[in-house]
Scaffold this active site. Structure first.
Site, PDB file in Angstrom:
ATOM      1  N   GLU A 117       0.855  -1.193   0.000  1.00 41.23           N
ATOM      2  CA  GLU A 117       0.000   0.000   0.000  1.00 41.23           C
ATOM      3  C   GLU A 117       0.882   1.232   0.000  1.00 41.23           C
ATOM      4  O   GLU A 117       2.063   1.167   0.360  1.00 41.23           O
ATOM      5  CB  GLU A 117      -0.923   0.013   1.226  1.00 41.23           C
ATOM      6  CG  GLU A 117      -2.183  -0.813   1.024  1.00 41.23           C
ATOM      7  CD  GLU A 117      -3.192  -0.661   2.130  1.00 41.23           C
ATOM      8  OE1 GLU A 117      -2.927   0.061   3.111  1.00 41.23           O
ATOM      9  OE2 GLU A 117      -4.257  -1.279   2.019  1.00 41.23           O
ATOM     10  N   HIS A 232      -9.700  10.364   2.428  1.00 43.23           N
ATOM     11  CA  HIS A 232      -9.264   9.287   1.530  1.00 43.23           C
ATOM     12  C   HIS A 232      -9.434   9.778   0.097  1.00 43.23           C
ATOM     13  O   HIS A 232     -10.475  10.324  -0.246  1.00 43.23           O
ATOM     14  CB  HIS A 232     -10.089   8.023   1.774  1.00 43.23           C
ATOM     15  CG  HIS A 232      -9.429   6.810   1.202  1.00 43.23           C
ATOM     16  ND1 HIS A 232      -9.360   6.580  -0.157  1.00 43.23           N
ATOM     17  CD2 HIS A 232      -8.785   5.785   1.802  1.00 43.23           C
ATOM     18  CE1 HIS A 232      -8.702   5.443  -0.365  1.00 43.23           C
ATOM     19  NE2 HIS A 232      -8.336   4.939   0.805  1.00 43.23           N
ATOM     20  N   ARG A 278      -1.580  10.178   1.318  1.00 42.47           N
ATOM     21  CA  ARG A 278      -2.990  10.442   1.023  1.00 42.47           C
ATOM     22  C   ARG A 278      -3.334  11.924   0.899  1.00 42.47           C
ATOM     23  O   ARG A 278      -4.123  12.309   0.030  1.00 42.47           O
ATOM     24  CB  ARG A 278      -3.859   9.852   2.140  1.00 42.47           C
ATOM     25  CG  ARG A 278      -4.007   8.378   2.001  1.00 42.47           C
ATOM     26  CD  ARG A 278      -4.917   7.820   3.055  1.00 42.47           C
ATOM     27  NE  ARG A 278      -5.044   6.392   2.794  1.00 42.47           N
ATOM     28  CZ  ARG A 278      -5.617   5.530   3.601  1.00 42.47           C
ATOM     29  NH1 ARG A 278      -6.123   5.932   4.748  1.00 42.47           N
ATOM     30  NH2 ARG A 278      -5.703   4.260   3.281  1.00 42.47           N
ATOM     31  N   HIS A 339     -12.188  10.296   6.116  1.00 49.79           N
ATOM     32  CA  HIS A 339     -11.953   8.860   6.320  1.00 49.79           C
ATOM     33  C   HIS A 339     -11.560   8.490   7.747  1.00 49.79           C
ATOM     34  O   HIS A 339     -12.030   7.505   8.289  1.00 49.79           O
ATOM     35  CB  HIS A 339     -10.862   8.434   5.335  1.00 49.79           C
ATOM     36  CG  HIS A 339     -10.623   6.964   5.281  1.00 49.79           C
ATOM     37  ND1 HIS A 339     -11.644   6.059   5.080  1.00 49.79           N
ATOM     38  CD2 HIS A 339      -9.473   6.229   5.402  1.00 49.79           C
ATOM     39  CE1 HIS A 339     -11.143   4.828   5.077  1.00 49.79           C
ATOM     40  NE2 HIS A 339      -9.838   4.899   5.285  1.00 49.79           N
ATOM     41  N   ARG A 374      -2.087   9.403   9.267  1.00 47.45           N
ATOM     42  CA  ARG A 374      -2.030   7.957   9.536  1.00 47.45           C
ATOM     43  C   ARG A 374      -1.462   7.194   8.346  1.00 47.45           C
ATOM     44  O   ARG A 374      -1.831   7.441   7.201  1.00 47.45           O
ATOM     45  CB  ARG A 374      -3.456   7.462   9.811  1.00 47.45           C
ATOM     46  CG  ARG A 374      -3.574   5.984  10.047  1.00 47.45           C
ATOM     47  CD  ARG A 374      -5.026   5.589  10.154  1.00 47.45           C
ATOM     48  NE  ARG A 374      -5.691   5.729   8.882  1.00 47.45           N
ATOM     49  CZ  ARG A 374      -6.293   4.739   8.222  1.00 47.45           C
ATOM     50  NH1 ARG A 374      -6.323   3.527   8.741  1.00 47.45           N
ATOM     51  NH2 ARG A 374      -6.880   4.951   7.069  1.00 47.45           N
TER      52      ARG A 374
END
Ligand code: FAD
Length: 517
Positions: A117, A232, A278, A339, A374
């Site tokens: 990811e 997100h 992100r 998100h 995060r």
């Protein structure tokens, strides 16, 4: 509405039954009677919808120290290193335990399959049934919790407020059907999840209305870093449909972002292109949407093999198909959505809040592991590691606590009912304001405008409200105030907090913003 009021006593109360609450309950069940309170059906939680997976340093080419440094890098200088060390260090044990309890992670042959990811420098994401990781974790934790006879579960029960006596949290007041119950316990663990529903575009389920943050704040617990909300980049954009999440793992596996003209654009914004952090991807999408005058961009996987797409992302494939989008043949319209909230009730690495008797774990808490942003897939691990720790610490604390023989019955003043359509209307206006003025890009002007709007609903903050919708609205207003105040105080751009009037990390950016009632 008229309630019958009653008192209940137990040893421990856990509020919320997502990954953090269930993991805490499993720990507490070794020490006494546990009451798990959930405002919807037991599985309804963000955990249930988590897709991509859980990050853990367990593959042959990975190390705990690499997971540690990737997490620090994503946190943009504001992570607490002790908390991150705890997360990545205890992660492998918590996952092994989960496998022993029956969680079926995806495998390659006989070994666990690890995927990639964004912002992870190793393939370290474990998934289950392709893109249903949270559902599988929730299933196995609920099964484990159900095996304890001393754990009682109250579902469809909504909390009103924490009970605080002499600056100690001693329980929670909740509504269950037509009963108003004052539940007393030797320790309380808050695990109510996040705050995504404060924004009009969000990936979060309807339960994510920030109740725990607002209740903890009202009760006197310190909140921290509330300005850090992660958006997100890729949620499904189909007018009228829920903003279904299109997992980061899709870009990890090779999906690309294209603008209205069918051109890739991420390379112009960041050297890591689609795998950039992100917040960078979100702002790039916003900027591309403005430039091309559209409300969405496209996520394209059509260059990948259809059989692989269906096997790797079965839930995403079938959900998109239900909106007439065949992701093996056509690009998916996407736009960003709220998100995850990095801030919350401030705790140490044992889940202890600043209010005696109150512990917090999971998305409701701010341990400092996420800093200003995060790292993808660290939050399921957070729920496991810090849920277990909060449970252990609550049990240790309770050793020295006994409840009085006679407990106070709580009677409430006449209820103040807001007509349902008005509740809906205020909620919807609030969510629009949060999205437009306190969203991905903020500035002093937009934040002050938002604060001004919020002031019109101030009277609801002190009103005695009791239906789930009213209580959620009150909590959302409280948390919106905390986010706006913190975002105004942070006059710099760090991690997920981006101020168009202070674009850099200016003086004082390393401080944490704390607020107490
Ligand atoms: C669509 C989606 C995809 C995600 N994908 C990933 C991923 O791939 N990997 C990852 O690590 N993270 C992912 N996340 C984030 C992650 O799922 C959450 O951060 C995590 O599950 C939070 O767990 P939790 O136990 O803190 O809260 P939750 O799982 O949200 O549980 C909260 C619980 O509290 C209850 N509750 C709330 N308010 C009250 C109240 N007032 N009274 C009683 N009960 C209450 C709720 O009903 C629920 O049971 C995703 C999130 C979403 C929304």
């Amino acid at each position: 509405m008229n309630f019958t009021s009653r008192i209940r006593r137990t040893d421990y109360i856990v509020i919320g039954s997502g990954v953090a609450g269930l993991r805490a309950a499993i720990e507490l069940a070794k020490f006494g009677r546990v009451l798990v309170v959930t405002k919807d059906k037991p599985s309804e939680s963000s955990t249930e919808y988590a897709q991509g997976g859980v990050a853990v340093a367990m593959s042959d080419d990975d190390e705990v120290r690499i997971h540690y440094s990737d997490t620090l890098r994503a946190g943009d200088g504001l992570c607490r290193s002790e908390a991150v060390q705890t997360l990545v260090g205890e992660g492998p044990d918590r996952i092994t335990e989960l496998i022993d309890w029956g969680t079926q992670f995806d495998k390659k042959g006989f070994s666990l399959a690890f995927t990639q990811e964004a912002a992870h420098s190793r393939r370290r994401i474990l998934s289950a049934k392709g893109d249903s990781t949270g559902k599988e974790i929730e299933r196995s934790l609920l099964r484990k919790v159900r095996s304890f006879k001393n754990v009682t579960r109250y579902s469809h029960s909504c909390t009103v407020d924490l009970i605080v006596e002499n600056n100690i949290c001693t329980g929670v007041l909740l509504v269950r059907g037509d009963e108003l119950i004052a539940c007393y316990a030797r320790a309380v663990v808050l695990s109510t999840g996040g705050a995504g529903r404060l924004f009009s575009r969000t990936t979060n389920p309807p339960v994510a209305t920030s109740d725990g943050i607002a209740m903890g704040y009202r009760a006197g617990a310190m909140v921290e870093d509330m300005e850090f909300v992660q958006f997100h980049p890729t949620s499904l954009f189909v007018p009228g449909s829920p903003q279904f999440l299109l997992s980061e793992a899709m870009r990890g596996e090779g999906a690309v972002l294209k603008n209205r003209s069918g051109k890739r654009f991420m390379g112009r914004y960041h050297p890591d292109a689609e795998l950039a952090p992100r917040d960078v991807v979100c702002r790039a999408i916003l900027s591309e949407m403005v430039r091309t005058r559209t409300k969405y961009v496209h996520l394209d996987l059509t260059h990948m093999k259809p059989a692989y797409i269906k096997k790797r992302f079965p839930r995403i494939y079938s959900t998109c198909l239900s909106f007439d989008i065949d992701i093996t043949k056509e690009p998916i319209p996407v736009s960003p959505a709220a998100h995850y909230i990095m801030g919350g009730i401030k705790t140490n690495i044992n889940g202890e809040s600043s209010l005696k008797g109150l512990f917090a774990a999971g998305e409701v808490a701010c341990t400092g592991i996420h800093g200003a942003n995060r790292l993808a897939s660290n939050s399921l691990l957070e729920g496991l590691v810090f849920g277990a720790r909060a449970g252990q610490a609550a049990a240790r604390y309770a050793e020295g606590v006994s409840l009085p023989e006679k407990l106070k019955r709580i009677t409430y003043p006449d209820t103040y009912e807001i007509p349902e359509e008005k509740t809906e209307k205020i909620q919807s206006s609030l969510r629009q304001i949060m999205w437009q003025k306190v969203g991905i890009i903020r500035c002093e002007k937009s934040l002050l405008q938002a604060q001004q709007k919020l002031a019109a609903w101030k009277h609801l903050l002190s009103a005695p409200l009791f239906t789930r919708r009213e209580l959620e609205l009150k909590n959302m207003l409280t948390t919106a105030h905390l986010i706006m105040t913190s975002a105004l105080l942070r006059q710099n751009s760090v991690g997920a907090h981006y101020r168009s009037d202070f674009k850099e990390k200016s003086k004082g950016w390393r401080r944490h913003i704390r607020i107490k009632n």
